[in-house]
Motif scaffolding. Sequence first.
Motif, PDB file in Angstrom:
ATOM      1  N   GLY B  23       0.799  -1.237  -0.047  1.00  0.00           N
ATOM      2  CA  GLY B  23      -0.346  -0.125  -0.293  1.00  0.00           C
ATOM      3  C   GLY B  23       0.467   1.439  -0.135  1.00  0.00           C
ATOM      4  O   GLY B  23       2.064   1.333   0.584  1.00  0.00           O
ATOM      5  N   ILE B  24       0.231   1.875  -0.699  1.00  0.00           N
ATOM      6  CA  ILE B  24       1.334   3.313  -1.039  1.00  0.00           C
ATOM      7  C   ILE B  24       0.387   4.438  -0.319  1.00  0.00           C
ATOM      8  O   ILE B  24       1.543   5.343   0.178  1.00  0.00           O
ATOM      9  CB  ILE B  24       1.162   4.174  -2.348  1.00  0.00           C
ATOM     10  CG1 ILE B  24      -0.362   4.343  -2.837  1.00  0.00           C
ATOM     11  CG2 ILE B  24       1.721   2.940  -3.293  1.00  0.00           C
ATOM     12  CD1 ILE B  24      -0.570   4.955  -3.955  1.00  0.00           C
ATOM     13  N   GLY B  25      -0.572   4.132   0.514  1.00  0.00           N
ATOM     14  CA  GLY B  25      -1.305   5.540   1.502  1.00  0.00           C
ATOM     15  C   GLY B  25      -2.626   4.848   1.908  1.00  0.00           C
ATOM     16  O   GLY B  25      -3.153   3.838   1.504  1.00  0.00           O
ATOM     17  N   LEU B  26      -2.873   6.046   2.349  1.00  0.00           N
ATOM     18  CA  LEU B  26      -4.478   6.166   2.589  1.00  0.00           C
ATOM     19  C   LEU B  26      -5.096   6.459   1.566  1.00  0.00           C
ATOM     20  O   LEU B  26      -5.219   8.226   1.406  1.00  0.00           O
ATOM     21  CB  LEU B  26      -4.842   6.549   4.097  1.00  0.00           C
ATOM     22  CG  LEU B  26      -4.024   6.351   5.279  1.00  0.00           C
ATOM     23  CD1 LEU B  26      -4.722   7.074   6.404  1.00  0.00           C
ATOM     24  CD2 LEU B  26      -4.058   4.612   4.911  1.00  0.00           C
ATOM     25  N   LYS B  27      -7.024   6.220   1.602  1.00  0.00           N
ATOM     26  CA  LYS B  27      -7.719   7.444   0.716  1.00  0.00           C
ATOM     27  C   LYS B  27      -8.889   7.145   1.140  1.00  0.00           C
ATOM     28  O   LYS B  27      -9.353   6.920   2.143  1.00  0.00           O
ATOM     29  CB  LYS B  27      -8.307   6.307  -0.828  1.00  0.00           C
ATOM     30  CG  LYS B  27      -8.651   7.267  -0.958  1.00  0.00           C
ATOM     31  CD  LYS B  27      -8.679   6.255  -2.948  1.00  0.00           C
ATOM     32  CE  LYS B  27      -9.139   7.602  -4.265  1.00  0.00           C
ATOM     33  NZ  LYS B  27      -9.265   6.669  -5.274  1.00  0.00           N
ATOM     34  N   LEU B  28      -9.750   9.115   1.547  1.00  0.00           N
ATOM     35  CA  LEU B  28     -10.490   9.639   2.005  1.00  0.00           C
ATOM     36  C   LEU B  28     -11.461   9.703   1.153  1.00  0.00           C
ATOM     37  O   LEU B  28     -11.136   9.962  -0.067  1.00  0.00           O
ATOM     38  CB  LEU B  28      -9.664  10.754   2.717  1.00  0.00           C
ATOM     39  CG  LEU B  28      -9.129  10.509   3.983  1.00  0.00           C
ATOM     40  CD1 LEU B  28      -8.215  10.054   4.309  1.00  0.00           C
ATOM     41  CD2 LEU B  28      -8.886  12.398   4.300  1.00  0.00           C
TER      42      LEU B  28
END
Lengths: 618, 107, 158
Positions: B23-28
């Motif tokens: 995973g590269i990060g979070l999605k909001l």
Amino acid sequence: MALLQISEPGKSTMPHEHRLAVGIDLGTTNSLIASVVSGAVSILEQGNKERLLPSVVHYSSSNPIVGSEAKNLQIKDPKNTISSVKRLIGKNLSDIDTKFYSLDLKDDDGVIGIQTDKGIKNPIEVSSDILKKLKETAEESLGNELYGAVITVPAYFDDAQRQATKDSAKLAGINVLRLINEPTAAAVAYGLDQNKEGNFVIFDLGGGTFDVSILNLSKGIFEVQATHGDANLGGDDYDQVIFEWLCKSNKINVTNSKIKQKLFALSREIKEALTNKDSIKINETIDKKINIQCELSQQEFEEITKKLTKKTISSTLQALRDAELSVSQIQGVVMVGGSTRMPCIQNAVKEFFKQPLLNNLNPDEVVALGAAQQANILAGNTNDNLLLLDVIPLSLGVETMGDIVERIIPRNSTLPVSMGQEFTTYKDGQTAMIIHVVQGERDLVRDCRSLAKFTLKGIPPLVAGAAKILVTFQVDADGLLSVSAKEQSTGIQSKIEVKPSYGLSDDKVKKMLEDSFNLASEDKESRALSEIKIEGSQLLEMIKNAIYEDSDLLKEKELNLLQETLNELKKSLESSDRNNIEELTKKLNDDSQSFAAKRMDRSIQKALTGKSLNSLEF
Amino acid sequence: MAISITEKAAERAQKYLKSRGKGIGLKLGVKTTGCSGMAYTLEFVDDALPEDKIYESHGIKILVDPKSLIYIDGTELDFTREGLNEGFQFNNPNVKDSCGCGESFTV
Amino acid sequence: MQFNIDLDRLQKSYRIIQAEIHPDKFVSASQIEKNQSLIKSTEVNDAYQTLKNPIKRARYLIKINLKSEENNSTLPPSFLMQQMEWEEHLESISEQKSELEKFRLLINGEYQKNLSNLESVCDTDKNWDGAMEILNEIQFIDKLNYKIIQQINLIETK
């Protein structure tokens, strides 16, 4: 304010539709509950920060006391404090060795009853009190209602024990997503799917049960090859040996249950101390008359428990043979269960497999962690692809003339499985037949576990041997059996379907459940209506989607028929006519069976052609 | 405006990403429906879409799809604890009203 | 279909299908899908077991090729003699583990030999009556092998 967790890509749920799924390891000595939160699996702590909930329930006040608090009352009030109930679940009084218990055990209508100050408790109720406590913990720490749980059982549990475990979950108000075998759960937790391929042995020695499973792992598929074990062998038995040794070497004659409890507790302490000591000196005052002074060395402990350890190794050997594998074909050996901490077990297993053991995860927690991961997958919260193909641990059969078992489903068959066998009448004009279902590997009925007896009636009166009765056993993915019998020589089909009825009948479980909710009859009615409405609308949605996607599988007439029923049900769902909704739901269900079957065939076709067979993923 | 994340939330997110292993990060984002009209979504990201807006705060990449951005611009993602329960919380300046559970809101 | 099949490919196909239809994939689905998944998944397990095991596979092949299901073939007297000899041998070594292990290897060799015979009779000659005869022998050998293993297990658990 509800707090959010991080979902897998594309798996965000609508508010109030979270599928909080947990894994529960309902152990003989301790129970645990775990869940995947924001992509990470962890044990959910109890209110007192403990990770393990002692599987002990105390009955003397209005509400049962569960866990450490109950455990502390064990010595003070052994009669009302129930521990190791897993050894009793799904059994009759005649199945068990009462010497393990300082409880007042009696027969309660075929089930074991435990007399307490709060009345007679059966093992299903006791287990369900433990499960209720775990459920409370989970809902508090996850901040919402549970969607469902995966509950683990020893691989070697028979059908009665599995059914009883599922019943206790039902009684605790838990939606059981699946019962899975403890060693299989452990294999999942080891993340063996991530990077490992090949044959793995899971050696699981708990407080009261022993299991060994051999799994073949390949790209997320866990295929159990064979399983073996002993549902009555565990750490408690090692305690028992120390207890007997203590009595013998100190010339103690135990008569009262408090002293027995104290000596058992001491025996366990000695065993645990020997995990990292070569020898232990014991100097303990039990009561005014009894003072214990002696020494137990690792070597002597190994010697007096040799018989028990040998049993585990011989089970392992049989599992290997059933899997048609040799020691050299095993890529890894995973140690599970608190009792595998004993050096004598570690040494014996290491020596047998001639390789270092995989024991980097906490052996007490690994089963719950794996169950939580599987629960998360079953609830549809992740994109991970993982499939467990488990087996039935013990053969199923029926009694034939002369006390002989006719095997119908052999052990180690992959689940789900169904097999049938034809039987005939032995007397002229015989119109009924008793079918006695048993489980076990022995040839004689009396050496196997009796699961159910039922009578097939309505056989047409013919000469002996002319009637042909097909008895079919179906075992589902939970490892649970249902039996049906069909007379087929005359075209008159007398078919009955029976779930094995040991312990508690479905009706009794239902009644206990209703009692526990303590609902007024109006509430019951509205509850029933809302349940049937949910079921009806779910089916409606599913069929609508199915028609949208695959209407070409239906003939025009079939399509029209379905549409008609759909519309009727839709209208009915707006009413409060429970019977009508129920009827139409059933009709739609029946009408769409073959459509559903065709759709499933199509998905198989798609899956097979989607991947060129030479470059298969698995 | 932009999207940000508190240090505490960043720490947690980092931990979860690490244990997840990818995973590269979070999605909001937001989804419509729910008791007050709209609901937040919070997901791991494996592949960014070309149209995604990318922010970085306390070492965490935060992605937002442009359609969601108008509803949550200026939001700060926090991590809090309530009793045994702990999790993430959206501090969204656009919210006029939210339902009792806090999972859905109107702007 | 022939007797000699690619077992690796069989296993792969089996796993692809189960990954699609296993009841675990329908835990949250409607009752009707759950039922169908149980039925299909059970059928696929049955098919896989039939094709994977050479004895079951041969029995199935013979059944679909030999129109009559009657098993008329009798074992040749020489095999009956051999059979009796083996049974007697097993009796005489029933308490000796190392001898049992040795015997098991011998029987396993016989099993393999018959299996390759079965392959040529089925796939090359298409002689189904002949196949039935070999199958009968192989079934006996398989049972004997099982008895030897049981005996070894018995010694070990003592």
